[in-house]
Design a protein around this motif. Structure first.
Motif, PDB file in Angstrom:
ATOM      1  N   ASN A  73       0.847  -1.186   0.000  1.00  0.00           N
ATOM      2  CA  ASN A  73       0.000   0.000   0.000  1.00  0.00           C
ATOM      3  C   ASN A  73       0.884   1.237   0.000  1.00  0.00           C
ATOM      4  OD1 ASN A  73      -2.861   1.002   0.619  1.00  0.00           O
ATOM      5  ND2 ASN A  73      -1.643   2.037   2.174  1.00  0.00           N
ATOM      6  N   ARG A  74       0.600   2.180  -0.876  1.00  0.00           N
ATOM      7  CA  ARG A  74       1.329   3.450  -0.875  1.00  0.00           C
ATOM      8  C   ARG A  74       0.528   4.448  -0.049  1.00  0.00           C
ATOM      9  NH1 ARG A  74       2.317   7.194  -5.994  1.00  0.00           N
ATOM     10  NH2 ARG A  74       0.306   6.252  -6.377  1.00  0.00           N
ATOM     11  N   GLY A  75       1.219   5.199   0.787  1.00  0.00           N
ATOM     12  CA  GLY A  75       0.522   6.160   1.623  1.00  0.00           C
ATOM     13  C   GLY A  75       1.456   7.114   2.324  1.00  0.00           C
ATOM     14  N   LEU A  76       0.889   7.818   3.283  1.00  0.00           N
ATOM     15  CA  LEU A  76       1.631   8.772   4.100  1.00  0.00           C
ATOM     16  C   LEU A  76       2.093   8.097   5.383  1.00  0.00           C
ATOM     17  CD1 LEU A  76      -0.755  11.866   3.747  1.00  0.00           C
ATOM     18  CD2 LEU A  76       1.351  11.385   2.459  1.00  0.00           C
ATOM     19  N   PRO A  77       3.145   8.615   6.008  1.00  0.00           N
ATOM     20  CA  PRO A  77       3.568   8.080   7.301  1.00  0.00           C
ATOM     21  C   PRO A  77       2.481   8.320   8.357  1.00  0.00           C
ATOM     22  CG  PRO A  77       5.245   9.547   6.377  1.00  0.00           C
ATOM     23  CD  PRO A  77       4.035   9.665   5.516  1.00  0.00           C
ATOM     24  N   VAL A  78       2.195   7.279   9.118  1.00  0.00           N
ATOM     25  CA  VAL A  78       1.164   7.324  10.162  1.00  0.00           C
ATOM     26  C   VAL A  78       1.673   6.531  11.349  1.00  0.00           C
ATOM     27  CG1 VAL A  78      -1.189   6.648  10.781  1.00  0.00           C
ATOM     28  CG2 VAL A  78      -0.707   7.417   8.457  1.00  0.00           C
ATOM     29  N   GLY A  79       1.338   6.985  12.546  1.00  0.00           N
ATOM     30  CA  GLY A  79       1.698   6.211  13.727  1.00  0.00           C
ATOM     31  C   GLY A  79       0.894   6.623  14.930  1.00  0.00           C
ATOM     32  N   GLY A  80       0.871   5.744  15.895  1.00  0.00           N
ATOM     33  CA  GLY A  80       0.139   6.007  17.126  1.00  0.00           C
ATOM     34  C   GLY A  80       0.930   6.878  18.081  1.00  0.00           C
ATOM     35  N   THR A  81       0.203   7.561  18.937  1.00  0.00           N
ATOM     36  CA  THR A  81       0.849   8.338  19.991  1.00  0.00           C
ATOM     37  C   THR A  81       1.275   7.387  21.107  1.00  0.00           C
ATOM     38  OG1 THR A  81      -1.268   8.793  21.063  1.00  0.00           O
ATOM     39  CG2 THR A  81      -0.458  10.437  19.492  1.00  0.00           C
ATOM     40  N   GLU A  82       2.284   7.798  21.843  1.00  0.00           N
ATOM     41  CA  GLU A  82       2.806   7.026  22.968  1.00  0.00           C
ATOM     42  C   GLU A  82       2.472   7.755  24.262  1.00  0.00           C
ATOM     43  OE1 GLU A  82       4.273   4.135  22.499  1.00  0.00           O
ATOM     44  OE2 GLU A  82       4.440   4.254  20.319  1.00  0.00           O
ATOM     45  N   PRO A  83       2.374   7.019  25.369  1.00  0.00           N
ATOM     46  CA  PRO A  83       2.037   7.676  26.645  1.00  0.00           C
ATOM     47  C   PRO A  83       3.001   8.793  27.040  1.00  0.00           C
ATOM     48  CG  PRO A  83       1.880   5.290  26.859  1.00  0.00           C
ATOM     49  CD  PRO A  83       2.473   5.575  25.499  1.00  0.00           C
ATOM     50  N   ASP A  84       4.273   8.703  26.616  1.00  0.00           N
ATOM     51  CA  ASP A  84       5.243   9.729  27.001  1.00  0.00           C
ATOM     52  C   ASP A  84       5.389  10.857  25.978  1.00  0.00           C
ATOM     53  OD1 ASP A  84       6.454   8.125  25.106  1.00  0.00           O
ATOM     54  OD2 ASP A  84       8.395   8.068  26.119  1.00  0.00           O
ATOM     55  N   ASP A  85       4.534  10.896  24.951  1.00  0.00           N
ATOM     56  CA  ASP A  85       4.586  12.009  23.994  1.00  0.00           C
ATOM     57  C   ASP A  85       4.195  13.304  24.698  1.00  0.00           C
ATOM     58  OD1 ASP A  85       5.392  10.636  21.709  1.00  0.00           O
ATOM     59  OD2 ASP A  85       3.340  10.097  21.169  1.00  0.00           O
ATOM     60  N   ASP A  86       5.050  14.313  24.554  1.00  0.00           N
ATOM     61  CA  ASP A  86       4.766  15.608  25.166  1.00  0.00           C
ATOM     62  C   ASP A  86       3.602  16.302  24.481  1.00  0.00           C
ATOM     63  OD1 ASP A  86       6.836  15.282  26.971  1.00  0.00           O
ATOM     64  OD2 ASP A  86       8.290  16.318  25.699  1.00  0.00           O
ATOM     65  N   ASP A  87       3.546  16.163  23.165  1.00  0.00           N
ATOM     66  CA  ASP A  87       2.468  16.783  22.399  1.00  0.00           C
ATOM     67  C   ASP A  87       2.345  16.075  21.060  1.00  0.00           C
ATOM     68  OD1 ASP A  87       4.437  17.864  20.608  1.00  0.00           O
ATOM     69  OD2 ASP A  87       4.631  19.625  21.871  1.00  0.00           O
ATOM     70  N   LEU A  88       1.310  16.429  20.327  1.00  0.00           N
ATOM     71  CA  LEU A  88       1.058  15.762  19.041  1.00  0.00           C
ATOM     72  C   LEU A  88       2.132  16.070  18.019  1.00  0.00           C
ATOM     73  CD1 LEU A  88      -2.790  16.255  18.875  1.00  0.00           C
ATOM     74  CD2 LEU A  88      -1.547  14.121  19.295  1.00  0.00           C
ATOM     75  N   GLU A  89       2.681  17.275  18.043  1.00  0.00           N
ATOM     76  CA  GLU A  89       3.741  17.604  17.089  1.00  0.00           C
ATOM     77  C   GLU A  89       4.958  16.710  17.323  1.00  0.00           C
ATOM     78  OE1 GLU A  89       6.752  21.212  15.965  1.00  0.00           O
ATOM     79  OE2 GLU A  89       4.638  21.761  16.224  1.00  0.00           O
ATOM     80  N   ALA A  90       5.297  16.470  18.588  1.00  0.00           N
ATOM     81  CA  ALA A  90       6.424  15.579  18.894  1.00  0.00           C
ATOM     82  C   ALA A  90       6.154  14.172  18.361  1.00  0.00           C
ATOM     83  CB  ALA A  90       6.678  15.546  20.396  1.00  0.00           C
ATOM     84  N   ALA A  91       4.918  13.699  18.489  1.00  0.00           N
ATOM     85  CA  ALA A  91       4.558  12.379  17.963  1.00  0.00           C
ATOM     86  C   ALA A  91       4.687  12.361  16.443  1.00  0.00           C
ATOM     87  CB  ALA A  91       3.137  12.015  18.388  1.00  0.00           C
ATOM     88  N   ALA A  92       4.246  13.420  15.777  1.00  0.00           N
ATOM     89  CA  ALA A  92       4.341  13.496  14.319  1.00  0.00           C
ATOM     90  C   ALA A  92       5.802  13.497  13.875  1.00  0.00           C
ATOM     91  CB  ALA A  92       3.612  14.733  13.799  1.00  0.00           C
ATOM     92  N   ARG A  93       6.638  14.270  14.556  1.00  0.00           N
ATOM     93  CA  ARG A  93       8.061  14.294  14.210  1.00  0.00           C
ATOM     94  C   ARG A  93       8.700  12.920  14.411  1.00  0.00           C
ATOM     95  NH1 ARG A  93      10.288  19.082  13.078  1.00  0.00           N
ATOM     96  NH2 ARG A  93       9.095  20.961  13.535  1.00  0.00           N
ATOM     97  N   ARG A  94       8.355  12.248  15.505  1.00  0.00           N
ATOM     98  CA  ARG A  94       8.911  10.924  15.781  1.00  0.00           C
ATOM     99  C   ARG A  94       8.485   9.921  14.706  1.00  0.00           C
ATOM    100  NH1 ARG A  94       6.067   9.397  19.914  1.00  0.00           N
ATOM    101  NH2 ARG A  94       4.734   8.122  18.589  1.00  0.00           N
ATOM    102  N   GLU A  95       7.200   9.891  14.370  1.00  0.00           N
ATOM    103  CA  GLU A  95       6.716   8.934  13.377  1.00  0.00           C
ATOM    104  C   GLU A  95       7.320   9.199  12.000  1.00  0.00           C
ATOM    105  OE1 GLU A  95       5.140   6.120  13.757  1.00  0.00           O
ATOM    106  OE2 GLU A  95       5.045   6.453  15.914  1.00  0.00           O
ATOM    107  N   LEU A  96       7.461  10.469  11.626  1.00  0.00           N
ATOM    108  CA  LEU A  96       8.098  10.811  10.352  1.00  0.00           C
ATOM    109  C   LEU A  96       9.522  10.266  10.320  1.00  0.00           C
ATOM    110  CD1 LEU A  96       8.076  12.322   7.617  1.00  0.00           C
ATOM    111  CD2 LEU A  96       8.828  14.362   8.890  1.00  0.00           C
ATOM    112  N   ALA A  97      10.264  10.484  11.391  1.00  0.00           N
ATOM    113  CA  ALA A  97      11.653  10.012  11.453  1.00  0.00           C
ATOM    114  C   ALA A  97      11.720   8.490  11.467  1.00  0.00           C
ATOM    115  CB  ALA A  97      12.344  10.587  12.687  1.00  0.00           C
ATOM    116  N   GLU A  98      10.879   7.840  12.264  1.00  0.00           N
ATOM    117  CA  GLU A  98      10.926   6.383  12.369  1.00  0.00           C
ATOM    118  C   GLU A  98      10.592   5.698  11.046  1.00  0.00           C
ATOM    119  OE1 GLU A  98       8.347   5.115  15.528  1.00  0.00           O
ATOM    120  OE2 GLU A  98       9.685   5.859  17.092  1.00  0.00           O
ATOM    121  N   GLU A  99       9.535   6.172  10.384  1.00  0.00           N
ATOM    122  CA  GLU A  99       9.082   5.481   9.174  1.00  0.00           C
ATOM    123  C   GLU A  99       9.841   5.868   7.916  1.00  0.00           C
ATOM    124  OE1 GLU A  99       4.851   5.417   8.679  1.00  0.00           O
ATOM    125  OE2 GLU A  99       4.570   4.296  10.541  1.00  0.00           O
TER     126      GLU A  99
END
Length: 189
Positions: A73-99
């Protein structure tokens, strides 16, 4: 303030099944007419979906095996938030980097949706990332098989229009961006 006459009353709730990433919840509910019945739904943490643009205006996409539909499947990077995420932007930055192994110069919120609120409590937060550059290796989860590709926004839109791109999160994010982003925002790719 009285409850909406359409609302259901939750009488009992239990987790019927749990696995990494989500739970299946079983509730006993009382309907507006007084009938009691069961209602099951998928419960998962909030997630983030990123529409990442390179400095040249291309979109960083992923190609990933999706077992439920039996294809890549072709798509955009997506990921779940983690309990220790400070904010949604931090989660987005982490998922972009990880994937993808990319980092963004800037992120801005695009839209928040409940993509399947008839069967799930899922909430998805969409972001536009600008100035994305590869800075590291992917850090994939044990159950991810992902290839990073770049394409133009026009190609993504064409794939959506033809029905070749079927990932709902990507269709929603790209379409929302195309419909509602201002020309100034689009030229800032």
């Amino acid at each position: 303030m009285p409850a909406d006459p359409l609302s259901w009353e939750t009488v009992d709730r239990e987790t019927a099944y749990t696995c990494p990433g989500f739970d299946i919840v079983n509730e006993t509910v009382r309907l507006p007419d007084g009938t009691e019945t069961d209602f099951d739904y998928l419960s998962e943490p909030a997630s983030v979906c990123i529409l990442p643009f390179t400095p040249d205006g291309d979109v960083v996409c992923i190609e990933e095996w999706r077992q439920a539909v039996g294809r890549v499947n072709r798509g955009l990077p997506v990921g779940g938030t983690e309990p220790d995420d400070d904010d949604l932007e931090a989660a987005a930055r982490r998922e972009l980097a990880e994937e993808t192994g990319h980092e963004a110069e800037s992120l801005e919120e695009l839209v928040t949706v409940e993509p399947s609120n008839g069967i799930s409590d899922s909430v998805m937060h969409f972001f536009v990332a600008r100035g994305c550059r590869p800075t590291a290796e992917q850090r994939l989860d044990y159950n991810e098989s992902i290839r990073v590709v770049q394409t133009s926004l026009e190609e993504l839109l064409s794939s959506i229009e033809s029905g070749d791109l079927r990932d709902g999160r990507t269709v929603l994010g790209v379409s929302y961006y195309q419909l509602f982003a201002t020309e100034a925002e689009k030229s800032g790719q």
